[in-house]
Scaffold this motif. Structure first.
Motif, PDB file in Angstrom:
ATOM      1  N   UNK A  94      55.839  21.107 -25.378  1.00  0.00           N
ATOM      2  CA  UNK A  94      54.595  20.699 -24.730  1.00  0.00           C
ATOM      3  C   UNK A  94      54.782  20.624 -23.221  1.00  0.00           C
ATOM      4  N   UNK A  95      53.760  21.065 -22.487  1.00  0.00           N
ATOM      5  CA  UNK A  95      53.764  20.977 -21.028  1.00  0.00           C
ATOM      6  C   UNK A  95      52.618  20.070 -20.592  1.00  0.00           C
ATOM      7  N   UNK A  96      52.949  19.030 -19.865  1.00  0.00           N
ATOM      8  CA  UNK A  96      51.960  18.074 -19.367  1.00  0.00           C
ATOM      9  C   UNK A  96      51.867  18.227 -17.858  1.00  0.00           C
ATOM     10  N   UNK A  97      50.676  18.471 -17.356  1.00  0.00           N
ATOM     11  CA  UNK A  97      50.486  18.605 -15.912  1.00  0.00           C
ATOM     12  C   UNK A  97      49.483  17.573 -15.417  1.00  0.00           C
ATOM     13  N   UNK A  98      49.651  17.170 -14.166  1.00  0.00           N
ATOM     14  CA  UNK A  98      48.741  16.202 -13.547  1.00  0.00           C
ATOM     15  C   UNK A  98      48.951  16.224 -12.049  1.00  0.00           C
ATOM     16  N   UNK A  99      48.010  15.661 -11.338  1.00  0.00           N
ATOM     17  CA  UNK A  99      48.170  15.400  -9.911  1.00  0.00           C
ATOM     18  C   UNK A  99      48.246  13.895  -9.730  1.00  0.00           C
ATOM     19  N   UNK A 100      49.340  13.423  -9.153  1.00  0.00           N
ATOM     20  CA  UNK A 100      49.543  11.986  -8.970  1.00  0.00           C
ATOM     21  C   UNK A 100      49.117  11.616  -7.554  1.00  0.00           C
ATOM     22  N   UNK A 101      48.146  10.730  -7.442  1.00  0.00           N
ATOM     23  CA  UNK A 101      47.616  10.305  -6.158  1.00  0.00           C
ATOM     24  C   UNK A 101      48.082   8.884  -5.849  1.00  0.00           C
ATOM     25  N   UNK A 122      58.082  11.670  -7.838  1.00  0.00           N
ATOM     26  CA  UNK A 122      56.954  11.938  -6.953  1.00  0.00           C
ATOM     27  C   UNK A 122      57.381  11.615  -5.525  1.00  0.00           C
ATOM     28  N   UNK A 123      57.322  12.595  -4.657  1.00  0.00           N
ATOM     29  CA  UNK A 123      57.798  12.412  -3.280  1.00  0.00           C
ATOM     30  C   UNK A 123      56.669  12.495  -2.250  1.00  0.00           C
ATOM     31  N   UNK A 124      55.460  12.832  -2.708  1.00  0.00           N
ATOM     32  CA  UNK A 124      54.330  12.940  -1.792  1.00  0.00           C
ATOM     33  C   UNK A 124      53.209  11.999  -2.171  1.00  0.00           C
ATOM     34  N   UNK A 125      52.267  11.797  -1.246  1.00  0.00           N
ATOM     35  CA  UNK A 125      51.155  10.896  -1.514  1.00  0.00           C
ATOM     36  C   UNK A 125      50.179  11.487  -2.514  1.00  0.00           C
ATOM     37  N   UNK A 126      50.115  12.810  -2.589  1.00  0.00           N
ATOM     38  CA  UNK A 126      49.320  13.496  -3.604  1.00  0.00           C
ATOM     39  C   UNK A 126      50.130  14.707  -4.046  1.00  0.00           C
ATOM     40  N   UNK A 127      50.577  14.684  -5.283  1.00  0.00           N
ATOM     41  CA  UNK A 127      51.537  15.697  -5.727  1.00  0.00           C
ATOM     42  C   UNK A 127      51.239  16.147  -7.147  1.00  0.00           C
ATOM     43  N   UNK A 128      51.278  17.446  -7.346  1.00  0.00           N
ATOM     44  CA  UNK A 128      51.144  18.004  -8.682  1.00  0.00           C
ATOM     45  C   UNK A 128      52.489  17.927  -9.390  1.00  0.00           C
ATOM     46  N   UNK A 129      52.473  17.521 -10.635  1.00  0.00           N
ATOM     47  CA  UNK A 129      53.715  17.420 -11.400  1.00  0.00           C
ATOM     48  C   UNK A 129      53.574  18.171 -12.717  1.00  0.00           C
ATOM     49  N   UNK A 130      54.711  18.634 -13.220  1.00  0.00           N
ATOM     50  CA  UNK A 130      54.769  19.294 -14.518  1.00  0.00           C
ATOM     51  C   UNK A 130      55.897  18.678 -15.318  1.00  0.00           C
ATOM     52  N   UNK A 131      55.587  18.229 -16.520  1.00  0.00           N
ATOM     53  CA  UNK A 131      56.566  17.642 -17.429  1.00  0.00           C
ATOM     54  C   UNK A 131      56.633  18.523 -18.668  1.00  0.00           C
ATOM     55  N   UNK A 132      57.795  19.071 -18.949  1.00  0.00           N
ATOM     56  CA  UNK A 132      57.952  19.978 -20.082  1.00  0.00           C
ATOM     57  C   UNK A 132      58.899  19.362 -21.098  1.00  0.00           C
ATOM     58  N   UNK A 133      58.422  19.174 -22.300  1.00  0.00           N
ATOM     59  CA  UNK A 133      59.233  18.547 -23.342  1.00  0.00           C
ATOM     60  C   UNK A 133      60.134  19.568 -24.010  1.00  0.00           C
ATOM     61  N   UNK A 134      61.221  19.110 -24.620  1.00  0.00           N
ATOM     62  CA  UNK A 134      61.965  19.988 -25.519  1.00  0.00           C
ATOM     63  C   UNK A 134      61.146  20.191 -26.794  1.00  0.00           C
ATOM     64  N   UNK A 135      61.585  21.099 -27.648  1.00  0.00           N
ATOM     65  CA  UNK A 135      60.892  21.300 -28.923  1.00  0.00           C
ATOM     66  C   UNK A 135      60.881  19.991 -29.697  1.00  0.00           C
ATOM     67  N   UNK A 136      59.698  19.603 -30.139  1.00  0.00           N
ATOM     68  CA  UNK A 136      59.563  18.326 -30.845  1.00  0.00           C
ATOM     69  C   UNK A 136      58.645  18.512 -32.037  1.00  0.00           C
ATOM     70  N   UNK A 137      58.934  17.815 -33.112  1.00  0.00           N
ATOM     71  CA  UNK A 137      58.132  17.926 -34.325  1.00  0.00           C
ATOM     72  C   UNK A 137      56.901  17.046 -34.272  1.00  0.00           C
TER      73      UNK A 137
END
Length: 585
Positions: A18-25, A47-62
Motif C-alpha cells: 500500500x502507498x499512502x500519500x498526503x501533504x502535511x501542513x 517532515x522537514x518543510x512547513x508544507x511537504x508532500x509525503x509518501x509512505x509505502x508499506x511492505x506486502x501485508x495481508x
C-alpha cells in the motif's frame, strides 16, 4: 494469533503493498509513522518543510485494516517523543465540532491511499497535538468499532498522552481474532471447514528461539497466541486516539499502566505478506539503581543537599547508572530471528539509523547503558551500541521517547515494531529511618556528607538485625518527571511494588518475593508535597521470610550483608533501587 475482521477473507489472501500519500501542513520537525493495527511499523517519513508532500509505502501485508498514522517530534526539547495521531475523518458535518473522529484505514481500500492535506494542530506547550485531514477520506474506517472519542475534533487522549481519556466507547481492536471468530476461505490452516478460526498457521513449534538465543525474557505466548484485540501495541483499548504503544493509560481506567496490574504485557502481531500470524512481545523499560557505599548517587525529590533531585543531578546519575532494557524478539510467523536491530525515532541519545544488536545479554534481554554507549555491560559479553551520551538538564529521557526494533528472519523476511517505555524512573527510593521494633526509629543524616570519588556520601549507620526480628524502614517513594500536560516537576510513583533484593552471597538469596509490598496508600501517581513529604513504612522480616526457606534454603550466617530496596511497577516496567547495608546477628 490471527488478525481480525473487518474482512477476514483478506487476512488469508496474498499480501498487497500500500502507498499512502498526503501533504502535511505545519508539520515541520515531525516524523510520520504508518503503524498497523497490530503495532507493526510499516513505514516512516520525516517532515522537514512547513508544507511537504509525503509518501509512505508499506511492505506486502495481508491486512491493512486498522492501520493509522502517528506523529513523533523530531526536533527541539521533545525530540523523539510521541506527538499525537492523525485523524482522517469525522462524524458529523464539521471536524471542528466532532465528538467522534476516525484514525484508522478500513480493510477494503485501494492500494493507493490519498489523504489530501493534513493540518497539524498543536495543543498546550506545543509538544503534543494531532493532524486533521482537510476532507473525510474514503479510506477511513467509519464503522462504530472504529470510532475515537473527541472533543471539538480533538481526540480525547491528546494533551495528556492518554492519561485522562476516560472510558472506552466500545471494545475495539483490529489486531487479533479469537478462535471461533468468522474467517475465510474455509478449510485452511487457520480457518476451519465451518468458516471459523481454529488457531495459528502451522509451522515450527511455538516459542522456539533462534539458535544461540536464550529462551528467557520471552513470554510463553511469544508465537501464535490468541490475545485480546485491544491488547496489542497498535490497538486503542480506550478509544482515545492514542495507540497502546504510546498511551500511558491504555484502558482508560484512571490508573496509569505503570500501577495497573491488569495492563497486559506489550505485544504486537505481524503478517508475513500472505497470512497473519504470531504475537511478539516488545517491552521497553528502565533500570536505575543506587548501589554505591554511603548512599552516594541516591537522589530523591525529598532529599537534601547532594541527595535532593533536580534536573542537573538527575542527568548526572542517569548518565552514570541508568540502563534501558529491550525485550528480544526470537521469532516471527514461525521463522527464527537471525538478526535484530534497534534505533530511536529521532531520539537524541539513540542511534538514528538501525544498529545491529549482536546478541542478548546474559539476562536474556538487551540492557543498554546509555551513558557508556554499551550494551550488556563492560565485560567480554558487552558490545558497543550507539555513542556514549551525556545527558543534560533539558534532554532527560522520557516515557514518551519512541524506539523501533527491526528483525530479519530465517525465511528472508524483515519486520519492524515501534513503542515507547511509558514512564522512566528519574529518582530512587530513599530510606530515611529504621527500627527493630516499629516504635523507636533512628533517622538517617543525609545533611552531613563526606567527599568521595563516587560523589557526596554519608557515614552509613550500623544496622544490626537478628533472624527473628522485623526490620521497619521509613522510605520516600521514587518519582518520575511530570509529563507534558501535567503541573509541577515531579510525581511520586503510586501503586508500585517494594521488595528486598539480596543479590550478594554465595549462594545469594536473590529477590525475596515473600516480602513484596504493594503500595495501597498512594495508588496513583501524585504531585510531590515538599511541605509534607509522604512516607512509606516497610515491615520486612528478612530472617524468617528470606532465609532458610525453599527453594534455596539459604542459611542465616552472622556477617555483614546488604539488600536493595527494589521498587517496580505493578504493571509492565523496570525498577529503581537503593542499597542498604546491614549486619546479620
Amino acid at each position: 494469533m490471527a488478525l481480525a475482521s473487518p474482512v477476514a477473507a483478506a487476512v488469508h489472501s496474498f499480501g498487497k503493498t500500500y502507498t499512502v500519500t498526503a501533504t502535511v501542513k505545519g508539520g515541520k520537525n515531525l516524523t510520520v509513522l504508518l503503524i498497523s493495527g497490530s503495532g507493526r511499523l510499516l513505514a516512516s517519513k520525516k517532515v522537514t518543510g512547513t508544507s511537504q508532500s509525503i509518501t509512505l509505502k508499506s511492505p506486502a501485508t495481508a491486512s491493512i485494516g486498522g492501520t493509522s498514522l502517528q506523529l513523533v517530534n523530531s526536533a527541539g526539547a521533545s525530540k523523539g517523543a510521541y506527538f499525537g495521531p492523525v485523524t482522517i475523518g469525522h462524524k458529523g458535518s464539521s471536524s471542528a465540532t466532532a465528538s467522534r473522529v476516525y484514525t484508522r484505514l478500513k480493510q477494503t481500500i485501494s492500494t493507493s491511499v490519498k489523504l489530501g492535506t493534513l493540518t497539524i494542530k498543536k495543543v498546550g506547550a506545543g509538544k503534543q497535538g494531532y493532524a486533521v485531514a482537510s476532507t473525510n477520506s474514503s479510506s477511513a474506517d467509519t464503522s462504530v468499532d472504529a470510532q475515537v472519542s473527541a472533543s471539538k475534533g480533538r481526540p480525547t487522549g491528546v494533551g495528556t498522552f492518554g492519561k485522562t481519556s476516560g472510558v472506552a466507547i466500545k471494545s475495539y481492536g483490529v489486531s487479533a481474532t479469537a478462535v471461533g471468530d468468522k474467517c475465510s476461505p474455509a478449510g485452511t490452516a487457520t480457518c476451519g471447514p465451518d468458516g471459523k478460526e481454529i488457531g495459528p498457521p502451522s509451522g515450527p513449534a511455538t516459542n522456539t528461539p533462534a539458535t544461540g538465543q536464550p529462551t528467557n525474557g520471552q513470554p510463553a505466548t511469544q508465537q501464535g497466541a490468541v490475545i485480546n484485540k485491544d491488547e496489542t501495541l497498535g490497538g486503542d483499548a480506550d478509544d482515545d486516539g492514542i495507540p497502546n504503544a504510546f498511551d500511558v493509560n491504555d484502558d482508560g481506567d484512571a490508573v496509569l499502566d505503570s500501577a495497573d496490574t491488569s495492563t497486559p504485557a506489550p505485544k504486537a502481531a505481524a503478517d508475513n505478506g500472505t497470512a497473519t500470524c504470531g504475537a511478539v512481545d516488545f517491552k521497553i523499560f528502565t533500570n536505575y539503581k543506587a548501589t554505591q557505599s554511603g548512599y552516594a548517587g541516591t537522589i530523591n525529590a525529598y532529599g537534601v543537599g547532594a541527595f535532593k533531585a533536580d534536573r542537573a543531578n538527575i542527568a548526572s546519575t542517569i548518565t552514570k547508572t541508568m540502563s534501558m532494557v529491550f525485550s528480544p524478539i526470537t521469532q516471527v510467523c514461525g521463522s527464527p530471528v537471525t538478526h535484530s536491530y534497534l534505533k530511536g525515532v529521532d531520539v537524541a541519545y539513540a542511534p538514528s539509523e538501525y544498529q545491529e544488536l549482536q546478541k542478548p545479554c546474559n539476562t536474556g534481554d538487551y540492557q543498554w547503558l546509555i551513558g557508556a554507549g554499551k550494551m550488556c555491560g563492560f565485560d567480554a559479553s558487552g558490545f558497543s551500541f550507539g555513542s556514549a551520551y551525556t545527558f543534560g538538564a533539558t534532554d532527560l529521557p522520557t516515557g514518551q521517547d519512541t524506539f523501533s526494533m527491526k528483525v530479519d528472519t530465517a525465511d528472508g523476511k524483515s519486520y519492524e515494531f515501534t513503542s515507547s517505555p511509558g514512564f522512566v524512573f528519574v529518582t530512587h527510593p530513599m530510606f530515611i529511618a529504621y527500627s527493630n521494633d516499629g516504635t523507636t526509629y533512628k533517622n538517617i543524616d543525609y545533611a552531613t556528607t563526606i567527599t568521595s570519588p563516587e560523589g557526596a556520601r554519608i557515614n552509613e549507620p550500623t544496622i544490626s538485625v537478628t533472624q527473628t526480628q522485623t526490620l521497619f524502614l521509613k522510605v520516600y517513594r521514587p518519582q518520575r518527571l511530570a509529563m507534558d500536560g501535567e503541573t509541577g516537576d515531579f510525581y511520586d510513583l503510586g501503586g508500585f511494588k517494594f521488595t528486598p533484593d539480596i543479590p550478594n552471597g554465595n549462594p545469594s538469596v536473590g529477590k525475596c518475593d515473600a516480602l513484596t509490598s504493594t503500595d495501597t496508600v498512594m495508588t496513583s501517581d501524585t504531585p510531590i508535597d515538599t511541605a509534607n513529604p509522604p512516607v512509606m513504612i516497610l515491615q520486612w522480616a528478612i530472617g524468617s521470610k528470606c532465609y532458610g526457606v525453599p527453594p534455596k534454603n539459604i542459611a542465616w550466617t552472622p556477617s555483614p550483608s546488604d539488600f536493595d530496596i527494589q521498587v517496580e511497577p505493578s504493571g509492565p516496567g523496570g525498577n529503581s533501587a537503593q542499597k542498604i547495608r546491614i549486619t546479620l546477628s
